[in-house]
Design an enzyme around this catalytic site. Structure first.
Site, PDB file in Angstrom:
ATOM      1  N   GLU A  46      -8.165 -14.809  -4.968  1.00  0.00           N
ATOM      2  CA  GLU A  46      -7.540 -15.405  -6.156  1.00  0.00           C
ATOM      3  C   GLU A  46      -6.984 -16.786  -5.761  1.00  0.00           C
ATOM      4  O   GLU A  46      -6.520 -16.978  -4.627  1.00  0.00           O
ATOM      5  CB  GLU A  46      -6.392 -14.497  -6.611  1.00  0.00           C
ATOM      6  CG  GLU A  46      -5.475 -15.076  -7.675  1.00  0.00           C
ATOM      7  CD  GLU A  46      -4.210 -14.226  -7.887  1.00  0.00           C
ATOM      8  OE1 GLU A  46      -3.729 -13.589  -6.934  1.00  0.00           O
ATOM      9  OE2 GLU A  46      -3.726 -14.217  -9.034  1.00  0.00           O
ATOM     10  N   LYS A 123      -7.692 -13.891 -15.838  1.00  0.00           N
ATOM     11  CA  LYS A 123      -6.754 -12.813 -15.495  1.00  0.00           C
ATOM     12  C   LYS A 123      -5.961 -12.341 -16.713  1.00  0.00           C
ATOM     13  O   LYS A 123      -5.324 -13.129 -17.409  1.00  0.00           O
ATOM     14  CB  LYS A 123      -5.787 -13.308 -14.424  1.00  0.00           C
ATOM     15  CG  LYS A 123      -4.849 -12.241 -13.850  1.00  0.00           C
ATOM     16  CD  LYS A 123      -4.050 -12.830 -12.706  1.00  0.00           C
ATOM     17  CE  LYS A 123      -3.137 -11.823 -12.041  1.00  0.00           C
ATOM     18  NZ  LYS A 123      -2.385 -12.453 -10.897  1.00  0.00           N
ATOM     19  N   CYS A 168      -6.240  -9.765  -8.848  1.00  0.00           N
ATOM     20  CA  CYS A 168      -4.945  -9.399  -8.298  1.00  0.00           C
ATOM     21  C   CYS A 168      -4.213  -8.266  -9.034  1.00  0.00           C
ATOM     22  O   CYS A 168      -4.580  -7.127  -8.908  1.00  0.00           O
ATOM     23  CB  CYS A 168      -4.063 -10.629  -8.187  1.00  0.00           C
ATOM     24  SG  CYS A 168      -2.814 -10.393  -6.917  1.00  0.00           S
TER      25      CYS A 168
HETATM   26  N1  ING Z   1       0.419 -10.666  -7.182  1.00  0.00           N
HETATM   27  C1  ING Z   1       0.980  -9.399  -7.051  1.00  0.00           C
HETATM   28  C2  ING Z   1       0.011  -8.237  -7.242  1.00  0.00           C
HETATM   29  O1  ING Z   1      -0.074  -7.622  -8.286  1.00  0.00           O
HETATM   30  C3  ING Z   1       2.786  -7.871  -7.523  1.00  0.00           C
HETATM   31  C4  ING Z   1       2.222  -9.215  -7.856  1.00  0.00           C
HETATM   32  C5  ING Z   1       2.965  -7.492  -6.200  1.00  0.00           C
HETATM   33  C6  ING Z   1       3.116  -7.031  -8.517  1.00  0.00           C
HETATM   34  C7  ING Z   1       3.462  -6.224  -5.897  1.00  0.00           C
HETATM   35  C8  ING Z   1       3.629  -5.754  -8.232  1.00  0.00           C
HETATM   36  C9  ING Z   1       3.819  -5.368  -6.909  1.00  0.00           C
HETATM   37  O2  ING Z   1      -0.621  -7.914  -6.244  1.00  0.00           O
HETATM   38  C10 ING Z   1      -0.368 -11.198  -8.143  1.00  0.00           C
HETATM   39  N2  ING Z   1      -0.736 -12.465  -7.943  1.00  0.00           N
HETATM   40  O3  ING Z   1      -0.705 -10.572  -9.142  1.00  0.00           O
END
Ligand code: ING
Length: 310
Positions: A46, A123, A168
């Site tokens: 990403e 996304k 992601c």
């Molecule tokens: N990053 C993270 C992901 O979903 C996140 C945000 C991390 C949300 C951990 C919940 C827990 O992997 C992105 N860029 O979406």
């Protein structure tokens, strides 16, 4: 046998000061390695061209827009497209997209072996927040800088199979894989930039983050009998650690290759798309077994509605 040899091109950290040209040179070096290993497809993370800029609070839209690409390919990325075409290699990577009519998306593309863009995904699930959050150890401003994607979850016929993309946070939502599963997807490719620590839960251990990431992707693969390729941007970006753990997962939900470092690292696996057939024809034969008359809440209700107290 419909084998697609996949190279997962994990990227190490990209510092705020690093130029797109410097990053593209790293991506081409990984593509050269992938070619040497006979890869048909290379998958990058990403927002592969820049640092994970949503960690920075910005108010000036002109400053924000500097992190976005106004066209693709463009001068910075053309060398990557040229090398992929020379190698006859498909590729997928994520970037921040600013459309001609002014929309901002967290986007991923898929090219075929001739270097033509055959698929685009924007996304859908944007984590984080839109305003500066004083309660957080660090910011995660994807809701500030991006609009929710408008593509839905399409699949694309190329390289002899049916491919889909997500990005992601999308990988954590089972609906994402199922919508592509209902279109016969045989390989989902996705990139992620996941902070190694929880900005709201400092004590959460790093290995739990890898566990949740793998759990989500392995479940998506198994429950839809599809390959899943999840590739990280990893390492410390200006002091902010991102987790690694890039993986290639087979249609039984088994991890077939996993990155060991938090740097630029290639993982490679020969993926036979025919390995998806047995699951699709038996345990996850959707036409035979699903009972959609009972699934209505999944699309008619956004949040939780609890039953009334007795
Ligand atoms: N990053 C993270 C992901 O979903 C996140 C945000 C991390 C949300 C951990 C919940 C827990 O992997 C992105 N860029 O979406």
């Amino acid at each position: 046998m419909r084998t697609v040899t996949v190279a997962g091109a994990q990227l190490g950290p990209i510092q705020k000061a690093e130029s797109r040209e410097q990053v593209v040179a790293r991506m081409i070096d990984l593509m050269d390695q992938a070619k040497a290993k006979g890869a048909d497809l290379i998958v990058y993370p990403e927002l592969a061209l820049t640092t994970f800029f949503p960690r920075w609070y910005m108010e000036d839209q002109a400053e924000v827009d500097k992190w976005f690409e106004k066209e693709m390919p463009n001068a910075a990325t053309q060398p990557l497209f040229d090398r992929a075409k020379e190698y006859g290699m498909g590729m997928s990577f994520g970037y921040a997209e600013l459309t001609p009519d002014g929309h901002h998306f967290n986007t991923s593309i898929l090219t075929d072996k001739t270097g033509r863009i055959v698929g685009k995904y924007r996304k859908t699930h944007l984590p984080g927040h839109a305003e500066f959050d004083t309660e957080r150890a660090f910011q995660h401003l994807e809701k500030r800088y991006f609009e929710p994607g408008d593509t839905g979850f399409p699949v694309f016929r190329t390289m002899g199979g049916i491919f889909g993309m997500c990005i992601c946070n999308d990988r954590r939502w089972p609906e994402v894989y199922r919508v592509m599963g209902l279109q016969g997807v045989e390989m989902v490719v996705l990139g992620y930039n996941t902070p190694s620590v929880n900005s709201q839960k400092g004590e959460e251990a790093g290995d739990k983050r890898i566990f949740h990431s793998n759990l989500s992707m392995q479940a998506g693969a198994y429950q839809n009998s599809t390959w899943v390729v999840g590739i990280a941007k990893a390492g410390s970006e200006d002091g902010h650690p991102l987790m690694g753990g890039s993986v290639i997962i087979n249609p039984d939900g088994e991890i077939m290759a996993q990155a060991k470092t938090e740097d630029d690292e290639l993982i490679v696996h020969a993926c036979d798309l025919d390995d998806t057939i047995f699951g699709k024809e038996t345990i996850f034969n959707f036409a035979k077994h699903r009972r959609i008359e009972h699934y209505g809440l999944i699309t008619s209700q956004v949040g939780v509605v609890v039953p009334p107290e007795k």
